[in-house]
Write a protein that holds these residues in place. Sequence first.
Motif, short mmCIF file in Angstrom:
data_model
loop_
_atom_site.label_atom_id
_atom_site.label_comp_id
_atom_site.label_asym_id
_atom_site.label_seq_id
_atom_site.Cartn_x
_atom_site.Cartn_y
_atom_site.Cartn_z
N ASP A 299 0.85 -1.19 0.00
CA ASP A 299 0.00 0.00 0.00
C ASP A 299 0.89 1.25 0.00
OD1 ASP A 299 -1.65 2.17 0.71
OD2 ASP A 299 -2.98 0.90 1.90
N PRO A 300 0.75 2.11 -1.01
CA PRO A 300 1.60 3.31 -1.08
C PRO A 300 1.51 4.18 0.18
CG PRO A 300 0.45 2.99 -3.15
CD PRO A 300 -0.14 1.99 -2.18
N LYS A 301 0.34 4.24 0.80
CA LYS A 301 0.19 5.04 2.02
C LYS A 301 1.00 4.45 3.17
CE LYS A 301 -4.44 6.86 0.97
NZ LYS A 301 -5.85 6.92 1.43
N VAL A 302 0.98 3.12 3.28
CA VAL A 302 1.75 2.45 4.32
C VAL A 302 3.24 2.62 4.06
CG1 VAL A 302 2.33 0.20 5.32
CG2 VAL A 302 -0.05 0.76 4.84
N ILE A 303 3.67 2.43 2.82
CA ILE A 303 5.08 2.56 2.47
C ILE A 303 5.58 3.98 2.77
CG2 ILE A 303 6.74 2.54 0.56
CD1 ILE A 303 4.99 0.32 -0.71
N ALA A 304 4.78 4.98 2.39
CA ALA A 304 5.18 6.37 2.60
C ALA A 304 5.25 6.70 4.09
CB ALA A 304 4.19 7.31 1.91
N ARG A 305 4.27 6.22 4.85
CA ARG A 305 4.26 6.52 6.29
C ARG A 305 5.41 5.79 6.99
NH1 ARG A 305 4.48 9.54 10.13
NH2 ARG A 305 3.25 9.19 12.00
N PHE A 306 5.66 4.56 6.60
CA PHE A 306 6.80 3.82 7.15
C PHE A 306 8.10 4.59 6.88
CE2 PHE A 306 5.46 -0.94 7.59
CZ PHE A 306 4.56 -0.57 8.58
N ALA A 307 8.24 5.11 5.67
CA ALA A 307 9.45 5.85 5.31
C ALA A 307 9.62 7.07 6.21
CB ALA A 307 9.40 6.27 3.85
N ASP A 308 8.53 7.74 6.51
CA ASP A 308 8.57 8.90 7.41
C ASP A 308 9.10 8.50 8.79
OD1 ASP A 308 7.54 10.56 5.47
OD2 ASP A 308 5.48 10.44 6.20
N LEU A 309 8.84 7.24 9.16
CA LEU A 309 9.20 6.75 10.48
C LEU A 309 10.56 6.03 10.49
CD1 LEU A 309 5.68 5.38 11.43
CD2 LEU A 309 6.76 7.44 12.34
N GLY A 310 11.22 6.03 9.34
CA GLY A 310 12.55 5.45 9.29
C GLY A 310 12.59 3.95 9.06
N THR A 311 11.53 3.39 8.49
CA THR A 311 11.51 1.95 8.24
C THR A 311 10.82 1.68 6.90
OG1 THR A 311 10.92 -0.20 9.17
CG2 THR A 311 9.32 1.56 9.47
N GLU A 312 10.65 0.42 6.58
CA GLU A 312 9.95 0.02 5.35
C GLU A 312 9.40 -1.38 5.54
OE1 GLU A 312 13.89 -1.60 2.92
OE2 GLU A 312 13.10 0.40 2.51
N PRO A 313 8.40 -1.76 4.74
CA PRO A 313 7.85 -3.12 4.85
C PRO A 313 8.90 -4.16 4.50
CG PRO A 313 6.37 -1.69 3.58
CD PRO A 313 7.67 -0.95 3.74
N VAL A 314 8.76 -5.36 5.05
CA VAL A 314 9.67 -6.45 4.67
C VAL A 314 9.40 -6.85 3.23
CG1 VAL A 314 9.80 -7.35 7.03
CG2 VAL A 314 8.08 -8.28 5.45
#
Length: 328
Positions: free
Chosen positions: A280-295
């Motif tokens: 999900d682009p929203k999840v990926i973008a928010r994770f990036a803001d938090l310094g991480t990414e999906p596995v």
Amino acid sequence: MRNLKSAAIALAALALSVAPFAAAKAQDFPSRNVTMIVPFAAGGPTDTVARLIAESMSRSLGQQVVVENVGGAGGTRGAGQVAKAAPDGYTILLHHIGQATSATLYRKLPYNVLTDFEEVGLVTDVPMTMIGKSTLEPKDAAALIAYVKEKKDGVIYGNAGVGSASHLCGMLFMSAIGTPMTTVPYQGTGPAMNDLVGGQIDLMCDQTTNTTGQIKAGKVKAYGVTTPNRLKSLPDIPTFKEGALPGFEIAVWHGLYAPKGTPKVTIDKLNAALLTALQDPKVIARFADLGTEPVALERATPEVHEKFLAAEVAKWKPVIEQAGVFAD
């Protein structure tokens, strides 16, 4: 004897009649809201990950995935609640690395980490950062290590409680530099961070999902990231390898679980929703803001997660035993 035989036949017939009903119920999953238990307080890093994933999974499943915080006992209270829940997929668990370490850390764990859950899939690997109060004297990681070695238990290290990611990181750090600090366990990440920002404690090591905002706002001093390479979200913060402590690496992975015995068709539906969330682009973008990414998607399967969990239990067992830190 005849009565016993008749009873056995009756029980067998009942089981056969119930099986198709149970299978049909699993096929209809979900027909109501799903509860995602987070075994920590609201507002912490694991809670943040859970809410992002739950929002996306709700859209895929067509039913609301409701996050419920069941904190306490280093995450074991919430995990235990899921272990004892009905194996129908309507109660699931979002837990971090503590799911593996609790197997050794707790002497009287009321469930078996490896046999009382069905793994749904891994979610994310979250880097950690060592941070200090803004007025802490050392300017970089090398100076911090020298400072702690000099002050020893005069340095106050805060964590989110026994078994938390910040507890594990602190334990590894003290082991790596061969120096103890005064450790203050809090009831969650939020209170610990508040005291760090307020200057009541000196140091804390926590997930980027909880520290990135505070670092960027200049409310805390960052000393290093626990990854082999610098983070895109915090490019100016060096790794501990650069800061004279090679080998000090830890990432806090998160995984999704259901009670043991949950039908495979239900696990497959939950996993499909998880895989969609990880793309999900929203999840990926928010994770990036938090310094991480999906596995990577190949790591987000039940089979890979099951093997990974067993390996993590084995990896952390000698570390915890050597430290001699246990909880009842």
